[in-house]
Design a protein around this motif. Structure first.
Motif, PDB file in Angstrom:
ATOM      1  N   MET A 105      -2.078   2.919 -54.211  1.00  0.00           N
ATOM      2  CA  MET A 105      -2.839   1.945 -55.601  1.00  0.00           C
ATOM      3  C   MET A 105      -1.028   1.225 -55.498  1.00  0.00           C
ATOM      4  N   MET A 106      -1.644   0.334 -56.448  1.00  0.00           N
ATOM      5  CA  MET A 106       0.118  -0.465 -57.450  1.00  0.00           C
ATOM      6  C   MET A 106      -0.147   0.059 -59.191  1.00  0.00           C
ATOM      7  N   VAL A 107       1.301   0.845 -59.679  1.00  0.00           N
ATOM      8  CA  VAL A 107       1.064   1.590 -60.714  1.00  0.00           C
ATOM      9  C   VAL A 107       2.308   0.961 -61.707  1.00  0.00           C
ATOM     10  N   THR A 108       2.185   0.310 -62.652  1.00  0.00           N
ATOM     11  CA  THR A 108       2.927   0.096 -63.745  1.00  0.00           C
ATOM     12  C   THR A 108       3.382   1.185 -64.783  1.00  0.00           C
ATOM     13  N   VAL A 129       9.359   2.918 -54.864  1.00  0.00           N
ATOM     14  CA  VAL A 129       9.569   2.260 -56.003  1.00  0.00           C
ATOM     15  C   VAL A 129       9.862   0.437 -55.437  1.00  0.00           C
ATOM     16  N   VAL A 130       9.265  -0.253 -56.258  1.00  0.00           N
ATOM     17  CA  VAL A 130       9.209  -1.806 -55.859  1.00  0.00           C
ATOM     18  C   VAL A 130      10.217  -1.756 -56.949  1.00  0.00           C
ATOM     19  N   LYS A 131       9.963  -1.888 -58.042  1.00  0.00           N
ATOM     20  CA  LYS A 131      11.266  -1.810 -59.156  1.00  0.00           C
ATOM     21  C   LYS A 131      11.190  -1.279 -60.367  1.00  0.00           C
ATOM     22  N   VAL A 169       8.544  -0.132 -65.132  1.00  0.00           N
ATOM     23  CA  VAL A 169       8.521   0.235 -63.671  1.00  0.00           C
ATOM     24  C   VAL A 169       7.496   0.245 -62.767  1.00  0.00           C
ATOM     25  N   VAL A 170       7.896  -0.122 -61.527  1.00  0.00           N
ATOM     26  CA  VAL A 170       6.258  -1.091 -59.966  1.00  0.00           C
ATOM     27  C   VAL A 170       6.497   0.319 -59.049  1.00  0.00           C
ATOM     28  N   LEU A 171       5.618   0.659 -59.449  1.00  0.00           N
ATOM     29  CA  LEU A 171       5.307   2.336 -57.875  1.00  0.00           C
ATOM     30  C   LEU A 171       4.395   1.395 -56.678  1.00  0.00           C
ATOM     31  N   VAL A 172       4.282   1.406 -55.300  1.00  0.00           N
ATOM     32  CA  VAL A 172       2.627   1.605 -54.815  1.00  0.00           C
ATOM     33  C   VAL A 172       3.279   3.508 -54.336  1.00  0.00           C
ATOM     34  N   SER A 173       1.897   3.440 -54.886  1.00  0.00           N
ATOM     35  CA  SER A 173       1.515   4.946 -54.708  1.00  0.00           C
ATOM     36  C   SER A 173      -0.029   5.208 -53.819  1.00  0.00           C
TER      37      SER A 173
END
Length: 180
Positions: A105-108, A129-131, A169-173
């Motif tokens: 998932m992408m998590v913001t 952590v993408v951003k 914050v944008v994460l790939v999970s």
């Protein structure tokens, strides 16, 4: 094929039809349709064809998960959603095929999001952590992660996260087991 009965019931409800309405369109009895929807009766292909015709759909609708593996998920297909009571945005990144083992998932996480709830459950979790900057707490130890950093831990460990900054914050999970 085990979920056909659920799909039939969902289609009927989405089309605001009663069992009697579907019976009239298919020529199948109300009691038989009820048994089908409960999964307590098997369904012949000829009966399924009558149901398909009643909904004006193609029969492959019931077998998409089996035959139409969708390994790729294009950006426009990634539908963001929020869990009830949360302001964190998730978007599924998973392909569609039987017996998936991972939930990407992408998590913001919005700005200034403090720890809210500790989690502990079976499985594993991986985050990239993408951003932004995020703080993970796993077994009471804090990990400050910046863009490009990652963390991977057993989900049984008590864990939580926060975004202490004024930026999202944008994460790939990637989680196991599959939850959605």
């Amino acid at each position: 094929m085990e979920n056909i009965h659920k799909k039939i019931k969902n289609l009927r409800l989405e089309n605001e039809m009663t069992l009697k309405d579907l019976s009239e369109r298919t020529g199948l009895s109300v009691s038989f349709l009820s048994q089908i929807e409960r999964g307590s009766s098997s369904l012949a292909i000829t009966s399924l064809k009558k149901i398909v015709d009643a909904f004006n759909i193609h029969i492959t609708y019931f077998f998409e998960e089996i035959e139409n593996h969708n390994y790729a998920l294009h950006k426009e297909e990634q539908k963001p959603f929020k869990l009830e009571g949360s302001d964190i945005v998730h978007a599924r990144l998973a392909g569609k095929f039987p017996d998936r083992k991972m939930e990407p998932m992408m998590v913001t996480i919005p700005p200034n999001k403090l720890y809210t709830e500790k989690y502990s459950h079976p499985g594993e979790e991986f985050y990239y952590v993408v951003k932004g900057v995020v703080v993970f707490k796993v077994d009471e130890k804090e990990y400050i992660l910046n863009s490009g950093d990652s963390i991977h831990f057993p989900s049984e460990k008590e864990h939580e996260w926060k975004n202490p900054t004024n930026e999202e914050v944008v994460l790939v999970s990637v989680l196991t087991p599959v939850i959605f």
